[in-house]
Design a protein around this motif. Structure first.
Motif, PDB file in Angstrom:
ATOM      1  N   UNK A 251     -14.204 -35.587  19.405  1.00 16.56           N
ATOM      2  CA  UNK A 251     -15.456 -36.314  19.166  1.00 16.56           C
ATOM      3  C   UNK A 251     -15.298 -37.816  19.341  1.00 16.56           C
ATOM      4  N   UNK A 252     -16.341 -38.403  19.896  1.00 17.44           N
ATOM      5  CA  UNK A 252     -16.462 -39.850  19.909  1.00 17.44           C
ATOM      6  C   UNK A 252     -17.854 -40.142  19.360  1.00 17.44           C
ATOM      7  N   UNK A 253     -17.943 -40.232  18.010  1.00 16.80           N
ATOM      8  CA  UNK A 253     -19.261 -40.402  17.379  1.00 16.80           C
ATOM      9  C   UNK A 253     -19.854 -41.782  17.639  1.00 16.80           C
ATOM     10  N   UNK A 254     -21.136 -41.926  17.314  1.00 22.81           N
ATOM     11  CA  UNK A 254     -21.785 -43.233  17.358  1.00 22.81           C
ATOM     12  C   UNK A 254     -21.142 -44.115  16.301  1.00 22.81           C
ATOM     13  N   UNK A 269     -19.739 -44.460  22.856  1.00 23.85           N
ATOM     14  CA  UNK A 269     -18.966 -45.261  23.819  1.00 23.85           C
ATOM     15  C   UNK A 269     -18.874 -44.613  25.197  1.00 23.85           C
ATOM     16  N   UNK A 270     -18.731 -43.301  25.218  1.00 28.61           N
ATOM     17  CA  UNK A 270     -18.414 -42.637  26.493  1.00 28.61           C
ATOM     18  C   UNK A 270     -19.623 -42.633  27.417  1.00 28.61           C
ATOM     19  N   UNK A 271     -19.341 -42.630  28.699  1.00 30.67           N
ATOM     20  CA  UNK A 271     -20.406 -42.639  29.688  1.00 30.67           C
ATOM     21  C   UNK A 271     -20.879 -41.204  29.930  1.00 30.67           C
ATOM     22  N   UNK A 310     -23.178 -41.990  25.728  1.00 32.22           N
ATOM     23  CA  UNK A 310     -23.576 -40.920  24.811  1.00 32.22           C
ATOM     24  C   UNK A 310     -22.475 -40.719  23.785  1.00 32.22           C
ATOM     25  N   UNK A 311     -22.874 -40.434  22.550  1.00 38.89           N
ATOM     26  CA  UNK A 311     -21.883 -39.940  21.586  1.00 38.89           C
ATOM     27  C   UNK A 311     -21.516 -38.525  22.042  1.00 38.89           C
ATOM     28  N   UNK A 312     -20.381 -38.037  21.593  1.00 34.66           N
ATOM     29  CA  UNK A 312     -19.926 -36.736  22.095  1.00 34.66           C
ATOM     30  C   UNK A 312     -19.191 -35.951  21.012  1.00 34.66           C
TER      31      UNK A 312
END
Ligand code: FDP
Length: 335
Positions: A251-254, A269-271, A310-312
């Motif tokens: 996960x890469x949360x907001x 962060x992620x595109x 997008x968060x992921x």
């Protein structure tokens, strides 16, 4: 290097076998050949980068305000070279280019790529990724060149450089991993299904950011983190490579609670087009799922901007479902 020739032949041989069954055409094979050649070439530069002094900063800053490494630029040029030579690409979107890159109006595909994902690993010669998503034009003459959502991709892949592993997902045909074996001579394609048994599951996120996540996400982490191993390499392709093999969730949360509000990243962060949607597509074909900060499937997000973030939350369905429940209760994030 004979093992590399073997690598390509094996991937292409696999695709040829799947061609009939999944309505792939020789155009698609030519495009895949271009992407595989680009990855091989980038890997070569990466392996020899230290010797050639290619691992430092280039002195320029990219569209996202990040310092560009020399390797980022080299990887970008290599990829564009092969995509042009293929003659099959209408336009490309790359992390390293502010604007959409027009290639061939008579082409057939749209390619969204990150030529070198995980730049912070470059100075250490640690794993980085070459990631791509592919969409096909509307052949019924209704093409409007719109930015494709992940659910419209027909293929997505990622190379983990310099390990020589390549994970490729084909629409409705599963996720496959190719790798050079311990003798460096043979490649064995294996179909990847994200493991159902939680025994091997891992959580992967930048723990240094945990207190900047929403309270609900922080609480979810507190309640779940001791159940699983924790791993974080710092390059999406490498971390997700583990997620798909062992199960669990990357996960890469907001970031919404940073002590310096200017450093919040409510969109994540992620595109979306060349990172989040790529791994989400690969994960879905391997039996997993992925959502953004609002709990909606990443593959459903219609991009409005080529470099949209997008968060992921991506990985094993039960974990993604569990965090989705939490995310859906939260206040909506403004897109
Ligand atoms: P990087 O900034 O080093 O290029 O989106 C790029 C990415 O790496 C991902 O590959 C990686 O998962 C993530 O960002 C790492 O971000 P943090 O350094 O904030 O953990």
């Amino acid at each position: 290097m004979p093992e590399k020739i073997q690598f390509e032949e094996t991937v292409m041989g696999f695709l040829l076998n799947h061609q009939e069954r999944h309505h792939r055409t020789h155009h698609f094979l030519i495009l895949m050949d271009a992407l595989i050649s680009a990855a091989k070439h980038i890997e070569h530069y990466y392996l020899t980068g230290t010797l050639k002094g290619n691992v430092g900063l280039s002195g320029s800053v990219n569209v996202h305000g990040e310092d560009v490494m020399q390797m980022d630029q080299i990887a970008q040029e290599i990829t564009i070279h092969y995509l042009r030579a293929s003659g099959r690409v209408i336009h490309a979107i790359s992390e390293e280019s502010d604007k959409i890159i027009p290639i061939n109006p008579d082409g057939r595909y749209f390619v969204y790529f990150d030529p070198l994902d995980g730049s912070s690993n470059v100075p250490h010669s640690l794993p980085v990724g070459f990631m791509f998503g592919v969409a096909k034009k509307d052949l019924d003459d209704r093409e409007d060149n719109h930015l494709r959502a992940g659910k419209e991709y027909i293929a997505a892949g990622m190379f983990v450089i310099p390990t020589g592993t390549f994970t490729l997902a084909l629409k409705d045909a599963g996720t496959w991993r190719f790798h050079i074996d311990e003798t460096m001579e043979f490649v064995r394609p294996t179909q990847m299904m994200i493991p159902e048994n939680p025994k091997s599951w891992e959580l992967s996120f930048n723990s240094a950011n945990r207190y900047t996540y929403s309270e609900r996400v922080q609480t979810w982490i507190e309640q779940n983190e001791t159940k699983y191993a924790f791993r974080y390499i710092g390059a999406l392709a490498a971390d997700f490579h583990r997620t798909i093999s062992n199960g669990g969730m990357f996960m890469y949360p907001a970031i919404v609670n940073h002590p310096d509000p200017r450093r919040n990243r409510p969109q994540g962060k992620l595109r979306l087009m060349y990172e989040a949607a790529v791994v989400s597509f690969i994960c879905q074909e391997a039996g997993g799922s992925a959502v953004d900060e609002t709990g909606i499937p990443v593959l459903d997000i219609q991009p409005k901007d080529p470099h949209q973030r997008s968060a992921l939350y991506v990985g094993s369905k039960p974990l993604v479902d569990s965090i989705t429940q939490v995310l859906m209760l939260a206040k909506p994030v403004v897109r």
